[in-house]
Write a protein that holds these residues in place. Structure first.
Motif, PDB file in Angstrom:
ATOM      1  N   VAL A   1      -0.292  -5.499   5.648  1.00  0.00           N
ATOM      2  CA  VAL A   1      -0.300  -4.312   4.786  1.00  0.00           C
ATOM      3  C   VAL A   1       1.030  -3.598   4.974  1.00  0.00           C
ATOM      4  CG1 VAL A   1      -1.294  -1.989   4.575  1.00  0.00           C
ATOM      5  CG2 VAL A   1      -2.808  -3.975   4.813  1.00  0.00           C
TER       6      VAL A   1
ATOM      7  N   GLU B   1      -6.874  -2.000   1.888  1.00  0.00           N
ATOM      8  CA  GLU B   1      -6.153  -2.277   3.151  1.00  0.00           C
ATOM      9  C   GLU B   1      -7.092  -2.867   4.198  1.00  0.00           C
ATOM     10  OE1 GLU B   1      -4.363   1.064   5.005  1.00  0.00           O
ATOM     11  OE2 GLU B   1      -2.675   1.166   3.625  1.00  0.00           O
TER      12      GLU B   1
ATOM     13  N   SER C   1       0.826  -1.197   0.000  1.00  0.00           N
ATOM     14  CA  SER C   1       0.000   0.000   0.000  1.00  0.00           C
ATOM     15  C   SER C   1       0.872   1.263   0.000  1.00  0.00           C
ATOM     16  CB  SER C   1      -0.964  -0.021   1.184  1.00  0.00           C
ATOM     17  OG  SER C   1      -1.932   0.997   1.028  1.00  0.00           O
TER      18      SER C   1
END
Ligand SMILES: NC(=O)c1ccc[n+]([C@@H]2O[C@H](COP(=O)([O-])OP(=O)(O)OC[C@H]3O[C@@H](n4cnc5c(N)ncnc54)[C@H](OP(=O)(O)O)[C@@H]3O)[C@@H](O)[C@H]2O)c1
Length: 304
Positions: A158, A148, A116
């Motif tokens: 993540v 996420e 991410s």
């Protein structure tokens, strides 16, 4: 592949991008398979499968067939401007494909490590921790924040990354430092924000941490960012100096930008990664040296 977990492959998506170049420089030890619309040039000998995340069922089919022990999912539409222009496509590839991945990963008992971005934050806090509430400003940031939440709810990991530095992969995919240097060398006069603060890091430093986390299979959020906070303008200046060219750049303010809202100050606290993964945030000099002291860049300069 046998039924032992240790022989199950790792499935790696999004390895044709800037991050993928760094990842390929430090390939994981487990058997790995890259998936993308095209075979990433940085992974010439790695087994590859073609997948278009926009085609429903395509990724699920691959996961069901391979039953990977780990899926490192980095593929997405990563250009904020593209996401603003095509929000439905961004939703399809950045969110719906992740939903599909999670369903198939649950059936195959695959651990999902989702790559991410700092862009899940709005840039108004002095620093963002792993537990800070997300506050995206853009379509891109919103799609990544939504994905996420799904990954975390499913027990995955993540990894939020900052602005990435690194080489040029192709016309559209290029590290932020190399992009500035290429433009200056081509005679363009860039205006870079002097009030937009980032903690950039070279992709080479990220990959070993991704593989370590994939091996450990620890759920939750991790931040991997550089040690120095710099403005886009300062980054450009220091990139030019590291590349040995005059920093012919202008500065401006993000408020003067005629486009989607921008997060002004994105500083990621990395303490969890430091403690649990041994992350040592590199300073900007170390990151820039990876791009501009690299033989490939030097060869390009000499051949001009
Ligand atoms: N670059 C940054 O500064 C930055 C900063 C923070 C976080 N990140 C995160 O890091 C990850 C990688 O970013 P990046 O900058 O390396 O990305 P990138 O250079 O834009 O590359 C995108 C990757 O996603 C794949 N992809 C895109 N659409 C696809 C589709 N429809 N089907 C299958 N694959 C598709 C591409 O595969 P093909 O080449 O086969 O199309 C490519 O490998 C992303 O999750 C991003 O959010 C990046």
């Amino acid at each position: 592949m046998g039924d032992s977990k240790s022989f199950a492959p790792w499935l790696l998506t999004g390895m044709g991008g800037v991050l993928g170049v760094g990842a390929a420089a430090h390939p994981p030890q487990a058997i790995h398979i890259v998936a993308g619309q095209v075979r990433p040039s940085a992974w010439p000998v790695t087994p590859a499968v073609r997948v278009n995340l926009g085609r429903r069922g395509a990724l699920a089919h691959i996961v069901a067939e391979l039953r990977p022990s780990v899926v490192v999912h980095a593929a997405c539409i990563s250009r904020a401007a593209d996401c603003e222009l095509q929000p439905e496509r961004a939703l399809s590839i950045n969110v719906e494909a992740v939903e599909e991945l999670l369903e198939s990963a649950a059936s195959a008992a695959s651990f999902v490590l989702y790559v991410s971005t700092e862009q899940v934050f709005d840039g108004t806090a002095a620093v963002y921790f792993e537990h800070s509430p997300v506050s995206p400003q853009t379509v891109y940031g919103t799609t990544k924040a939504t994905a996420e939440q799904m990954v975390l709810a499913a027990g995955g990991a993540v990894v939020r990354l900052p602005l990435l530095l690194g080489p040029r992969v192709n016309e559209r995919r290029v590290g932020a430092d190399r992009a500035v240097v290429d433009a200056v060398r081509a005679g363009q006069r860039l205006r870079l924000f002097r009030d937009e603060i980032r903690t950039p890091v070279h992709v080479d430093f990220i990959a070993p941490m991704l593989w370590k986390l994939a091996r450990l299979r620890v759920p939750g959020v991790f931040h991997l960012a550089g040690a120095e906070s710099v403005s886009r303008f300062e980054l450009g200046q220091r990139a030019c100096l590291a590349a040995g060219i005059e920093p012919l750049l202008d500065s401006s303010l993000a408020a003067q930008f005629d486009g989607p809202p921008r997060s002004l100050k994105l500083v990621l606290d990395c303490q969890r990664a430091q403690k649990e993964l041994g992350w040592e945030p590199p300073d900007l000099r170390q990151s820039l040296a990876r791009t501009f002291a690299a033989p490939a860049f030097r060869a390009g300069v000499c051949s001009d």
